[in-house]
Design an enzyme around this catalytic site. Structure first.
Site, PDB file in Angstrom:
ATOM      1  N   CYS A 148     -44.523 -35.497  33.895  1.00 48.55           N
ATOM      2  CA  CYS A 148     -43.610 -36.954  33.402  1.00 48.55           C
ATOM      3  C   CYS A 148     -43.706 -36.527  31.707  1.00 48.55           C
ATOM      4  O   CYS A 148     -44.584 -36.574  31.142  1.00 48.55           O
ATOM      5  CB  CYS A 148     -44.103 -38.106  33.656  1.00 48.55           C
ATOM      6  SG  CYS A 148     -43.138 -39.516  32.947  1.00 48.55           S
TER       7      CYS A 148
ATOM      8  N   LYS B 262     -47.919 -35.919  37.396  1.00 51.17           N
ATOM      9  CA  LYS B 262     -47.688 -36.749  38.533  1.00 51.17           C
ATOM     10  C   LYS B 262     -48.490 -36.335  39.944  1.00 51.17           C
ATOM     11  O   LYS B 262     -48.491 -35.161  40.393  1.00 51.17           O
ATOM     12  CB  LYS B 262     -46.399 -36.863  39.017  1.00 51.17           C
ATOM     13  CG  LYS B 262     -45.614 -36.971  37.706  1.00 51.17           C
ATOM     14  CD  LYS B 262     -43.851 -37.300  38.389  1.00 51.17           C
ATOM     15  CE  LYS B 262     -42.866 -37.553  37.158  1.00 51.17           C
ATOM     16  NZ  LYS B 262     -41.504 -37.623  37.538  1.00 51.17           N
TER      17      LYS B 262
ATOM     18  N   HIS C 286     -43.727 -41.252  41.133  1.00 46.24           N
ATOM     19  CA  HIS C 286     -42.588 -41.131  40.539  1.00 46.24           C
ATOM     20  C   HIS C 286     -42.366 -41.834  39.278  1.00 46.24           C
ATOM     21  O   HIS C 286     -43.231 -43.022  39.090  1.00 46.24           O
ATOM     22  CB  HIS C 286     -41.110 -41.556  41.276  1.00 46.24           C
ATOM     23  CG  HIS C 286     -41.094 -40.612  42.549  1.00 46.24           C
ATOM     24  ND1 HIS C 286     -40.391 -39.138  42.314  1.00 46.24           N
ATOM     25  CD2 HIS C 286     -41.501 -40.737  43.703  1.00 46.24           C
ATOM     26  CE1 HIS C 286     -40.574 -38.399  43.552  1.00 46.24           C
ATOM     27  NE2 HIS C 286     -41.105 -39.433  44.160  1.00 46.24           N
TER      28      HIS C 286
ATOM     29  N   CYS D 210     -45.101 -44.365  35.429  1.00 46.89           N
ATOM     30  CA  CYS D 210     -45.302 -43.626  36.555  1.00 46.89           C
ATOM     31  C   CYS D 210     -45.969 -44.749  37.803  1.00 46.89           C
ATOM     32  O   CYS D 210     -46.999 -45.192  37.326  1.00 46.89           O
ATOM     33  CB  CYS D 210     -46.145 -42.392  36.623  1.00 46.89           C
ATOM     34  SG  CYS D 210     -45.035 -40.827  35.465  1.00 46.89           S
TER      35      CYS D 210
ATOM     36  N   HIS E 238     -37.623 -49.506  42.799  1.00 43.83           N
ATOM     37  CA  HIS E 238     -37.731 -50.806  41.861  1.00 43.83           C
ATOM     38  C   HIS E 238     -36.846 -51.859  42.451  1.00 43.83           C
ATOM     39  O   HIS E 238     -35.622 -51.754  42.865  1.00 43.83           O
ATOM     40  CB  HIS E 238     -37.398 -50.372  40.490  1.00 43.83           C
ATOM     41  CG  HIS E 238     -37.640 -51.662  39.497  1.00 43.83           C
ATOM     42  ND1 HIS E 238     -38.639 -51.751  38.811  1.00 43.83           N
ATOM     43  CD2 HIS E 238     -36.711 -52.547  39.618  1.00 43.83           C
ATOM     44  CE1 HIS E 238     -38.729 -52.786  38.262  1.00 43.83           C
ATOM     45  NE2 HIS E 238     -37.549 -53.266  38.717  1.00 43.83           N
ATOM     46  N   CYS E 239     -37.540 -53.022  43.018  1.00 45.88           N
ATOM     47  CA  CYS E 239     -36.882 -54.022  43.718  1.00 45.88           C
ATOM     48  C   CYS E 239     -36.389 -55.347  42.647  1.00 45.88           C
ATOM     49  O   CYS E 239     -37.427 -55.707  42.072  1.00 45.88           O
ATOM     50  CB  CYS E 239     -37.708 -54.635  44.706  1.00 45.88           C
ATOM     51  SG  CYS E 239     -36.974 -55.989  45.397  1.00 45.88           S
TER      52      CYS E 239
END
Length: 383
Positions: free
Chosen positions: A152, A159, A164, A172, A179-180
């Protein structure tokens, strides 16, 4: 000329935009007060709808006829409180919990980052990353599309498998699913169980409201035998139906991902191992996949408390067996499938010779001492 992919490639093609400037811009966007305020709007919408549904329920409940069975009313009240309480608890757990940040052990030092930025080619860059990983004792079996250790550029870390970088959170996330926006948080290793339970209880809560309000409207009429419509009942009915349809699609999709042990990101892009991309890299079977998320204590599966197995940096994979079909003495085998309880199968560019005392053909299992290329024979059976 098409721009090659990869960290070094982007640096070479976009040399006029240093990583520090790109990171500064991303941090400024992530820390913008207006952006932060806008991201809380979906959370506020859910909290308002929950409050409205609670008000509507008690408004209707208090107007139920007195001659109605007291046991029925008590059961309805208890069930409502259970569903409302658990769905709210899971929602708040998703909202405030840490999804799982990558440990500092995976982060490169300033000297290592500077040394990495001086790589003159992508091959040299790959070699540096591998050496850094070996020096830190890191185990990684998932690779980038270039076959390099996944790195990253924003967080300056190697990672771990299945992790991610989230552009919204600007960091990360371990076993990142997505992502909500509805909880203004990433869904990762440490809160994926909360997210699944939130979908389950929200699904049941919406279904309960639909059944309860519909029953009230058609069974209990006013003096003129008219339906007791009002703005609260009609609004919550519409909202519950829309939410029920939306949550149903999301819930059953994640049930499928849960069964096959796959994240949303992995569903769209298969993990890349040394043997190639595989959509079944982490699939250990339905029950063990469920245990990985919900834990091995069955009575805690349906409570929003953390019971997931592991630490988010290493994951189990199914044991794989390759049947060697050669019959010649001392035959050399390449493309060896390496077996490890915690890692995916890895293809090593190594050769080994079967001893004459072993029957042929044979079924062989191996254990890789990754990243060392040493191979150990742990089990050998006649076919």
């Amino acid at each position: 000329m098409n721009e090659p992919r990869g960290s070094v490639a982007r640096s070479l093609c976009c040399g006029d935009v240093p990583n520090s400037i790109r990171a500064t811009c991303q941090n400024a966007y992530a820390n913008c007060t207006l952006v932060k305020a806008v991201r809380w709007l979906p959370v506020a919408a859910i909290l308002c709808s929950k409050s409205w549904s609670c008000y509507t329920f008690f408004l209707v409940y208090n107007h139920l006829p007195e001659e109605d069975s007291s046991n029925h009313k008590i059961a309805t009240l208890v069930l409502y409180h259970i569903l409302f309480g658990l769905s709210t608890w899971c929602f708040l757990a998703c909202l405030v919990s840490n999804p799982g940040h990558v440990p500092d052990d995976w982060r490169l030092t300033d000297e290592e980052v500077e040394h990495l930025s001086q790589a003159s080619s992508e091959e040299e860059w790959k070699g540096m990353l591998l050496e850094f990983a070996r020096g830190k004792g890191l185990e990684c079996f998932q690779f980038s599309v270039q076959g390099a250790m996944r790195y990253c550029e924003t967080c300056f870390l190697i990672k771990p498998d299945r992790s991610h970088h989230c552009s919204v959170c600007n960091q990360c996330i371990l076993k990142m699913d997505h992502h909500c926006p509805w909880v203004n948080n990433c869904i990762g290793f440490y809160n994926y169980k909360y997210f699944i339970l939130f979908l389950v209880y929200a699904y049941c809560y919406c279904l309960f409201l639909l059944v309860f309000l519909s029953t009230y409207l058609f069974l209990y009429r006013d003096e003129n035998n008219d339906v007791n419509w009002n703005i609260h009942i009609s609004g919550i009915l519409v909202l519950s139906f829309i939410s029920f349809v939306f949550i149903s699609c999301l819930l059953w999709y994640h049930v499928f991902l849960l069964i096959v042990n796959r994240t949303t990101l992995e569903q769209f892009r298969k993990p890349i191992l040394e043997t190639g991309s595989s959509g079944k890299a982490w699939n250990m079977g339905t029950f063990r996949n469920l245990q990985e998320v919900f834990g091995d204590i069955g009575c805690l599966w349906f409570l929003p408390v953390f019971t997931s197995m592991g630490n988010g940096t290493h994951f189990s994979c199914p044991r794989m067996v390759r049947v060697a079909s050669g019959v010649g003495l001392g035959r050399k085998y390449d493309s060896v499938i390496v077996i490890h309880e915690r890692s995916p199968s890895v293809k090593l560019d190594q050769h080994f010779e079967l001893s004459e005392k072993h029957p042929r053909p044979v079924t062989v299992e191996y254990v890789a001492q990754h990243p060392s290329p040493r191979i150990e024979i742990t089990h050998m059976n006649s076919c």
